[in-house]
Scaffold this motif. Structure first.
Motif, PDB file in Angstrom:
ATOM      1  N   ASN A  75      27.682  16.816   2.881  1.00  0.00           N
ATOM      2  CA  ASN A  75      28.047  18.671   2.776  1.00  0.00           C
ATOM      3  C   ASN A  75      29.592  18.603   2.316  1.00  0.00           C
ATOM      4  N   GLN A  91      18.906  18.843   0.480  1.00  0.00           N
ATOM      5  CA  GLN A  91      19.863  18.937   1.793  1.00  0.00           C
ATOM      6  C   GLN A  91      20.932  18.624   1.769  1.00  0.00           C
ATOM      7  N   ASN A 145      24.303  21.010   1.670  1.00  0.00           N
ATOM      8  CA  ASN A 145      25.126  21.941   1.296  1.00  0.00           C
ATOM      9  C   ASN A 145      26.954  22.431   1.485  1.00  0.00           C
ATOM     10  N   ASP A 146      26.823  24.017   0.323  1.00  0.00           N
ATOM     11  CA  ASP A 146      29.017  23.579   0.727  1.00  0.00           C
ATOM     12  C   ASP A 146      29.379  23.020  -0.495  1.00  0.00           C
ATOM     13  N   ALA A 197      18.666  22.975  -0.628  1.00  0.00           N
ATOM     14  CA  ALA A 197      20.039  23.180  -0.486  1.00  0.00           C
ATOM     15  C   ALA A 197      20.439  24.507  -0.124  1.00  0.00           C
ATOM     16  N   THR A 198      22.006  24.944  -0.231  1.00  0.00           N
ATOM     17  CA  THR A 198      21.964  26.449   0.367  1.00  0.00           C
ATOM     18  C   THR A 198      23.616  26.377   0.223  1.00  0.00           C
ATOM     19  N   ARG A 199      24.346  27.128  -0.458  1.00  0.00           N
ATOM     20  CA  ARG A 199      25.880  27.850  -0.936  1.00  0.00           C
ATOM     21  C   ARG A 199      26.488  26.575  -1.707  1.00  0.00           C
ATOM     22  N   ASN A 200      25.357  25.964  -2.734  1.00  0.00           N
ATOM     23  CA  ASN A 200      26.820  24.683  -3.628  1.00  0.00           C
ATOM     24  C   ASN A 200      27.143  26.162  -5.213  1.00  0.00           C
ATOM     25  N   SER A 250      15.994  26.305  -1.817  1.00  0.00           N
ATOM     26  CA  SER A 250      17.223  26.085  -1.824  1.00  0.00           C
ATOM     27  C   SER A 250      17.721  27.865  -2.171  1.00  0.00           C
ATOM     28  N   GLN A 263      22.809  29.558  -4.667  1.00  0.00           N
ATOM     29  CA  GLN A 263      23.240  28.552  -5.338  1.00  0.00           C
ATOM     30  C   GLN A 263      23.985  29.489  -6.122  1.00  0.00           C
TER      31      GLN A 263
END
Length: 446
Positions: A230, A254, A256-257, A277-280, A300, A303
């Motif tokens: 992350n 997996q 993030n950010d 995946a989250t908040r990329n 995900s 994004q």
């Protein structure tokens, strides 16, 4: 007396046959042990016997012809004191034992504040291994492995384990398992490294807040794999011609950010592959002439895709496993430039298309169900497949860009020509035939 003289005569002959081995080679450890803290040891144009341990803060400088050769049973050089400098020499022949807990390397560093520069490493399990070692500097190192055909039998170019705040720059890595592998390693910085012919050029596992800028990945199975990591910054890197079964320029799994900014993804099987995946933030990248520009799994969320140039991919973007509606294709009123694939009108000349772009396709189902479908994305049959499903209304929205960018009037075309030229040169130098490279577009836009 005569027997003693005869013995001394024979011994002198044996000693003179290989004086280098009996002086320089066997005594390198003794030379190191005899030095005081802070001393400088200058090595000659010789091959010295490795498996040495540096247990005091010294500087060791060689020449272009200085070699430290291990006996194949351990690390060639073990650094167990802080503030050691190793410069301008070659290292070879560490243990290749895959089953040892020691994780052998050409150079293994256990301490902080060391410098390794202008060093060549060959025939070693790992090239350089940082083990709980912080604030080290690894620059201008050349590491050559055994090639992709021997991936299972070797380690990584540079392996960073529970090691923080290290600087890795201007290194060249070829033919290792992974080029750079970070495992529970935080706040490291990597600049202008060149990685080719590996499994993953870059591999992050459980490693946060790292910076990776201006590096080049070519002809790997995967360019960069970011897993369970992350708050990374990947900026101004080049992911070129990374190919193979289900290969990619960049994988976010997996993760993030993370900030993915201003990179080039050119002629990969998949430019960017995102799963769980989250908040990329994916912003300002050039994604061109990949089989799939962006593959986004519905696992995900959040994004943000903005200001990217996504053009001339066989499939510009595909959402698999669901609708992907929790991801965003614009930010602050600015979407992405889709090139000539999606002609726009911009009557008020504000650089934003007058209408949204919605891309529909049925290929998501084929990709999701058939693992080998990646191998046939350039087939003309896919166009027929898409048209048949369009008639049957078995299509799904892959993305909806509410604020697409009008084609930029810049030198992007010339940039892509330069990148294409680089890719062609690399292919010729490697003597390989490029497989699975496709051009054109599938799918239907509305």
């Amino acid at each position: 007396m005569k027997k003693l003289l005869l013995f001394l005569f024979v011994f002198s002959i044996i000693f003179s046959i290989n004086p280098e081995k009996n002086s320089a080679a066997e005594n390198l450890q003794a030379m190191i042990d005899s030095l005081e803290e802070g001393a400088v040891l200058r090595l000659e144009d010789k091959t010295y016997e490795g498996s040495i341990v540096i247990n005091k803060s010294i500087t060791m400088i060689g020449t272009d012809k200085t070699v430290i050769k291990g006996d194949g049973t351990g690390n060639v050089i073990s650094i167990k004191a802080p503030n050691v400098t190793i410069r301008k020499l070659s290292v070879t022949n560490s243990s290749m034992d895959r089953n040892s807990a020691e994780e052998y390397a050409g150079i293994k560093i256990y301490t902080n504040g060391n410098v390794v520069e202008h060093v060549k490493i060959t025939n070693s399990f790992h090239g350089i291994y940082l083990s709980q070692a912080h604030e080290n500097k690894i620059t201008n190192v050349e590491i050559k492995g055994m090639g992709k055909g021997e991936i299972a039998a070797q380690g990584n170019g540079i392996h960073v384990y529970y090691a923080n705040d290290n600087l890795l720059s201007h290194n060249t890595i070829e033919g290792t398992r992974d080029g750079m592998f970070f495992d529970y390693a935080n706040k490291n910085e990597s600049y202008q490294n060149n990685i080719t012919d590996t499994r993953y050029g870059l591999h992050y596992m459980y490693s946060d807040e790292n910076i990776f800028k201006k590096n080049t990945f070519t002809m790997n199975t995967g360019g960069a794999a970011v897993m369970n990591s992350n708050h990374l910054l990947l900026e101004d890197n080049h992911f070129i011609v990374n190919y193979g079964n289900q290969s990619f320029g960049l994988l976010l799994l997996q993760a993030n950010d993370n900030q993915i900014k201003n990179n080039t993804f050119y002629m990969n099987q998949r430019g960017i592959y995102i799963d769980q995946a989250t908040r990329n933030t994916i912003q300002g990248n050039k994604i061109s002439q990949n089989q799939i520009g962006i593959e986004l799994w519905d696992s995900s969320n959040e994004q943000i895709f903005s200001k990217n140039l996504i053009t001339e991919n066989t499939i510009p973007a595909v959402t698999i496993g669901g609708s992907g509606e929790n991801n965003f294709w614009s930010h602050n009123g600015k979407g992405n430039d889709w090139g000539s694939s999606f002609p726009l009108t911009d009557l008020n000349q504000d650089g934003i298309g007058d209408f949204p772009i919605t891309y529909r396709s049925s290929l998501y189902q084929l990709i999701e169900d058939q693992e080998l479908s990646y191998l046939f994305l350039k087939s003309p049959a896919l166009t027929i497949y898409e048209k048949m499903n369009a008639v049957l209304m078995d299509e799904k929205v892959m993305f909806n860009d509410p604020h697409p960018l009008a084609a930029a009037k810049s030198n992007n075309h010339f940039i892509f020509i330069a990148v294409a030229g680089l890719a062609a040169v690399l292919i010729l130098l490697k003597g390989r035939q490029l497989l699975c490279i496709t051009f054109g577009r599938n799918g239907r836009k509305t």
